[in-house]
Write a protein that holds these residues in place. Structure first.
Motif, PDB file in Angstrom:
ATOM      1  N   THR A 145       0.849  -1.191   0.000  1.00  0.00           N
ATOM      2  CA  THR A 145       0.000   0.000   0.000  1.00  0.00           C
ATOM      3  C   THR A 145       0.883   1.239   0.000  1.00  0.00           C
ATOM      4  OG1 THR A 145      -1.831  -1.068   1.169  1.00  0.00           O
ATOM      5  CG2 THR A 145      -1.686   1.335   1.336  1.00  0.00           C
ATOM      6  N   ARG A 164      -3.118  10.581  -9.986  1.00  0.00           N
ATOM      7  CA  ARG A 164      -3.854   9.317  -9.994  1.00  0.00           C
ATOM      8  C   ARG A 164      -3.548   8.514 -11.254  1.00  0.00           C
ATOM      9  NH1 ARG A 164      -9.833  11.308  -8.203  1.00  0.00           N
ATOM     10  NH2 ARG A 164     -10.169   9.109  -7.661  1.00  0.00           N
ATOM     11  N   GLU A 174      -6.020   2.176  -7.318  1.00  0.00           N
ATOM     12  CA  GLU A 174      -6.492   3.083  -6.269  1.00  0.00           C
ATOM     13  C   GLU A 174      -7.475   2.375  -5.357  1.00  0.00           C
ATOM     14  OE1 GLU A 174      -7.079   7.510  -6.824  1.00  0.00           O
ATOM     15  OE2 GLU A 174      -9.174   6.828  -6.812  1.00  0.00           O
ATOM     16  N   THR A 175      -7.264   2.527  -4.050  1.00  0.00           N
ATOM     17  CA  THR A 175      -8.168   1.942  -3.069  1.00  0.00           C
ATOM     18  C   THR A 175      -8.912   2.997  -2.261  1.00  0.00           C
ATOM     19  OG1 THR A 175      -6.369   1.773  -1.440  1.00  0.00           O
ATOM     20  CG2 THR A 175      -6.766  -0.140  -2.865  1.00  0.00           C
ATOM     21  N   HIS A 177      -9.529   7.625  -2.031  1.00  0.00           N
ATOM     22  CA  HIS A 177      -9.187   8.987  -2.445  1.00  0.00           C
ATOM     23  C   HIS A 177     -10.157   9.922  -1.744  1.00  0.00           C
ATOM     24  CE1 HIS A 177      -9.305  12.592  -5.066  1.00  0.00           C
ATOM     25  NE2 HIS A 177      -8.022  12.329  -5.225  1.00  0.00           N
ATOM     26  N   GLY A 189      -4.547  10.061  -0.816  1.00  0.00           N
ATOM     27  CA  GLY A 189      -4.836   8.933  -1.682  1.00  0.00           C
ATOM     28  C   GLY A 189      -4.170   7.677  -1.167  1.00  0.00           C
ATOM     29  N   VAL A 191      -3.163   3.717  -2.682  1.00  0.00           N
ATOM     30  CA  VAL A 191      -3.098   2.819  -3.833  1.00  0.00           C
ATOM     31  C   VAL A 191      -2.426   1.524  -3.395  1.00  0.00           C
ATOM     32  CG1 VAL A 191      -3.042   4.680  -5.544  1.00  0.00           C
ATOM     33  CG2 VAL A 191      -0.903   3.797  -4.623  1.00  0.00           C
TER      34      VAL A 191
END
Length: 223
Positions: A145, A164, A174-175, A177, A189, A191
């Protein structure tokens, strides 16, 4: 240094500030990342400041002993504050007083399961942001992560869509935002490196040390 970063950190103490909101958001994602992984977790924080985002979470976790964290911070006073805060946790914390933009700083470090790129992107050029994102997988282990921050208003060019997109091009999904729609619109953010981690194990296998990043170009330079 381009500004007084010690004084800048005082903004975290104002509960109504964008910095306080950002800190809470980052801490939430740090806790979530730790919850998702069983066994040892390796953390790398770039331009860590006094480490309050990572260390503030570890101080409240009964499982902090499974975490090994490396915090990279150039300012020696902020680094000393991080070392003092680390003493209040059960984690294995190393604070490197070093230039986070120099690729040589990361030679020999273990791959990170959680990488923090917070407080960087608003202080470097767009080209350096893209270069740092492109290099980020070389600092990570499988399924790592990555947390990042940047403002979108009041003096900041809005590069949100670009950041992004650059993470996507570098192999991240992306997990999360989120942004605060006031002030300089701080954005956080999260990711994940698009390589699935192995099945949950009580311990993770030892991983080789990171290879040296290309030495011919800095990751970033604060402006």
């Amino acid at each position: 240094m381009t500004r007084d970063w010690r004084a800048w950190h005082e903004g975290y103490d104002d509960p109504g500030s964008g910095l306080a909101w950002r800190l809470a958001a980052v801490r939430g994602h740090v806790a979530e990342a730790l919850d998702r992984r069983a066994g040892p977790v390796r953390v790398l924080s770039v331009c860590a400041g006094d480490g309050r985002d990572v260390l503030g979470v570890l101080a409240d976790r009964p499982d902090a002993a499974r975490v090994s964290a490396t915090l990279v911070e150039l300012d020696p006073v902020l680094g000393d504050r991080a070392r003092a805060a680390a003493a209040a946790t059960d984690a294995d914390v190393t604070v490197l007083t070093a230039d986070a933009g120099d690729p040589a700083t990361y030679a020999g470090l273990p791959p990170a399961d959680l990488l923090l790129l917070c407080g960087i992107f608003g202080n470097v050029s767009p080209a350096d942001i893209e270069h740092t994102i492109t290099a980020a997988p070389a600092l990570c282990g499988p399924g790592a992560t990555v947390l990042w921050t940047r403002g979108r208003g009041r003096g900041f060019d809005d590069l949100d869509a670009d950041v992004r997109r650059w993470f996507g091009a570098a192999g991240f999904v992306e997990t999360a935002h989120e942004t605060l729609d006031e002030g300089h619109h701080p954005t956080v953010g999260a990711v994940r490196l698009d390589v699935e981690p192995p099945a949950t194990l009580p311990t993770l296998p030892a991983l080789p040390a990171l290879p040296a990043l290309p030495p011919d170009r800095r990751l970033f330079t604060f402006r």
